[in-house]
Design a protein around this motif. Structure first.
Motif, short mmCIF file in Angstrom:
data_model
loop_
_atom_site.label_atom_id
_atom_site.label_comp_id
_atom_site.label_asym_id
_atom_site.label_seq_id
_atom_site.Cartn_x
_atom_site.Cartn_y
_atom_site.Cartn_z
N ASN A 24 -72.01 -25.62 -25.74
CA ASN A 24 -72.93 -26.48 -25.02
C ASN A 24 -72.20 -27.69 -24.44
O ASN A 24 -72.47 -28.13 -23.32
CB ASN A 24 -74.06 -26.94 -25.94
CG ASN A 24 -75.09 -27.77 -25.23
OD1 ASN A 24 -74.93 -28.97 -25.08
ND2 ASN A 24 -76.17 -27.13 -24.78
N LEU A 25 -71.25 -28.23 -25.20
CA LEU A 25 -70.51 -29.41 -24.75
C LEU A 25 -69.53 -29.11 -23.63
O LEU A 25 -69.33 -29.93 -22.72
CB LEU A 25 -69.75 -30.03 -25.92
CG LEU A 25 -70.57 -30.83 -26.94
CD1 LEU A 25 -69.73 -31.12 -28.18
CD2 LEU A 25 -71.07 -32.12 -26.33
N THR A 26 -68.91 -27.94 -23.67
CA THR A 26 -67.80 -27.66 -22.76
C THR A 26 -68.12 -26.66 -21.66
O THR A 26 -67.40 -26.59 -20.67
CB THR A 26 -66.60 -27.11 -23.55
OG1 THR A 26 -66.96 -25.83 -24.12
CG2 THR A 26 -66.20 -28.06 -24.66
N GLY A 27 -69.14 -25.82 -21.85
CA GLY A 27 -69.39 -24.73 -20.92
C GLY A 27 -68.54 -23.51 -21.19
O GLY A 27 -68.61 -22.53 -20.44
N ILE A 28 -67.75 -23.52 -22.26
CA ILE A 28 -66.93 -22.36 -22.62
C ILE A 28 -67.74 -21.46 -23.55
O ILE A 28 -68.08 -21.87 -24.66
CB ILE A 28 -65.63 -22.79 -23.33
CG1 ILE A 28 -64.85 -23.76 -22.45
CG2 ILE A 28 -64.79 -21.58 -23.69
CD1 ILE A 28 -63.61 -24.34 -23.11
#
Length: 443
Positions: free
Chosen positions: A231-235
């Motif tokens: 959620n934080l990184t999009g990974i």
């Protein structure tokens, strides 16, 4: 004041001398905080105040009807003439009461063990008893004038310290924020984004320095951690676990790990009993001083002994989680499976094993897919005790790692990626994460 009896005598004497103190002290103390003789007196004062709205020594003597030793009453009458710091005295009495209750609980446990009681079950009972002792809140008088005073203080405090906001603008306008003391349920079909939506909410609250406890009853906790990192990184999760990320992507992920480790996020995947959930939550609250959000993912996996079927189990869970939300003054969000009887046209909310779940929750949210649109779903506010219901169009972004409202210009994470673009667009992911960090610093 040399001993506990003098503390009790000072408190009761002060009430007799200044009856208006009773309302204040009744919020802090209960009869069980006093020793047996003083307990009878405090209870009699409470009854008198309820009956007449005042307390005087002759009426108190009449009420007690010689149930208390004359020497105790004499000492109380003497202390009534002195100026006493009642707040300090109440604090001393509360601590002494806590010590007495803890000693009693530990003594009872040792006695059970000496009688060859099952150690694990005895330890569980002791945990629950300790939680009940530690979580005792100030008492209140349910009379309307006192409730109105409590309400006014509540409103003033709310204006000074507003509820934590939701990450979705229109839903925030409808609900008003993360409301302490409330029980929410989010239900829907399998693999439609229930956990992702709750993680979106929790991640947003962590940016506001919230304390979040996530009970992952279905998913292994390391995978739950990967959800927050995604959620934080999009990974995406699988990319974190299986792909060889390039230098920029690896640095982005490490930044997210560093950031997440600085936040008050607790994830449990080995807690299934209701009592254990309560105990772990109480432990966190004792350690951090508060809990802003408790997540139950998902509620049908909670273990409740003595229930013959799912309906009984969910009724018991609903009552307990509602009690936990009030006792810990927090928001509990439980994720629920869909009931087989549910249809989109149904008037019932449709939580699996429902009944008690529908009745107990303050906020009832439901996810429905949008036909022929894999990335979109409807988040339906189907129950709301404090305001209107509504339907909100939502969508997954960042390769299904985050959630946003459609057409919500205030919502971040507006760039999107597909699995094949992870390596080429990882710079966007890092920019997104750094933008969030800047917002956090400004906040």
């Amino acid at each position: 004041m040399k001993n506990l009896f003098e503390v009790e005598a000072a408190i009761i004497g002060a009430i007799i001398d200044r009856p208006e103190l009773f309302l204040k002290l009744n919020e802090k103390l209960s009869p069980s905080d006093f020793s047996p003789q003083s307990r009878l007196i405090f209870t009699a004062i409470k009854e008198l105040f309820s009956e007449t709205g005042k307390v005087d020594f002759p009426s108190l003597l009449n009420k007690l009807n010689k149930k208390v030793d004359a020497s105790v009453l004499k000492a109380i009458a003497e202390y009534g003439g002195f100026t006493v710091d009642v707040d300090n005295a109440a604090e001393l009495l509360k601590k002494a009461s806590l010590k007495r209750k803890l000693e009693s609980a530990l003594s009872g446990t040792l006695k059970q063990l000496s009688q060859n009681a099952e150690p694990e079950e005895t330890a569980r009972k002791l945990e629950y008893t300790l939680c009940q002792i530690l979580s005792q809140k100030y008492r209140y008088n349910p009379e309307i004038p006192d409730l109105l005073t409590e309400y006014e203080l509540f409103v003033r405090e709310l204006k000074r310290n507003p509820w934590l906001p939701l990450p979705f603008t229109r839903i925030q306008q409808a609900i008003g924020g993360i409301i302490p003391g409330t029980f929410w349920i989010l239900g829907g079909y399998t693999s439609r984004g229930k956990t992702s939506t709750v993680v979106e909410l929790a991640t947003y609250l962590l940016k506001k320095d919230a304390v979040v406890v996530h009970f992952s009853l279905e998913e292994e906790r390391k995978l739950t951690v990967s959800r927050y990192l995604a959620n934080l990184t999009g990974i995406p999760i699988l990319a974190q676990l299986k792909e060889k990320l390039n230098g920029e992507a690896a640095r982005t992920l490490e930044d997210a790990k560093t950031y997440l480790s600085s936040k008050s996020l607790y994830i449990y995947d080995d807690v299934f009993d209701l009592q254990d959930i309560y105990f772990r939550s109480q432990f966190v609250q004792t350690e951090k001083g508060k809990i802003d959000l408790i997540i139950i993912d998902y509620i049908q996996l909670v273990r409740i002994h003595g229930c013959r079927n799912l309906t009984e189990k969910m009724d018991a869970a609903a009552i307990t989680f509602r009690e936990i939300s009030k006792r810990l003054n927090t928001t509990v969000i439980a994720i629920s499976q869909i009931g087989r009887e549910y249809t989109r046209e149904s008037a019932a909310i449709g939580f699996k094993g429902s009944g008690g779940l529908e009745a107990a929750c303050d906020i009832g949210l439901w996810i429905d897919p949008v036909p022929d649109k894999e990335r979109q779903f409807y988040l339906k506010l189907r129950k709301h005790r404090l305001g209107p219901t509504g339907i909100f169009l939502m969508e997954f972004t960042n390769t299904f790692t985050s959630v946003r409202e459609v057409n919500d210009k205030n919502t971040k994470n507006e760039f999107d990626k597909t699995p094949g673009q992870i390596e080429t667009s990882i710079d966007e992911s890092r920019e997104f994460f750094e933008e969030n960090l800047e917002e956090i610093d400004e906040y």
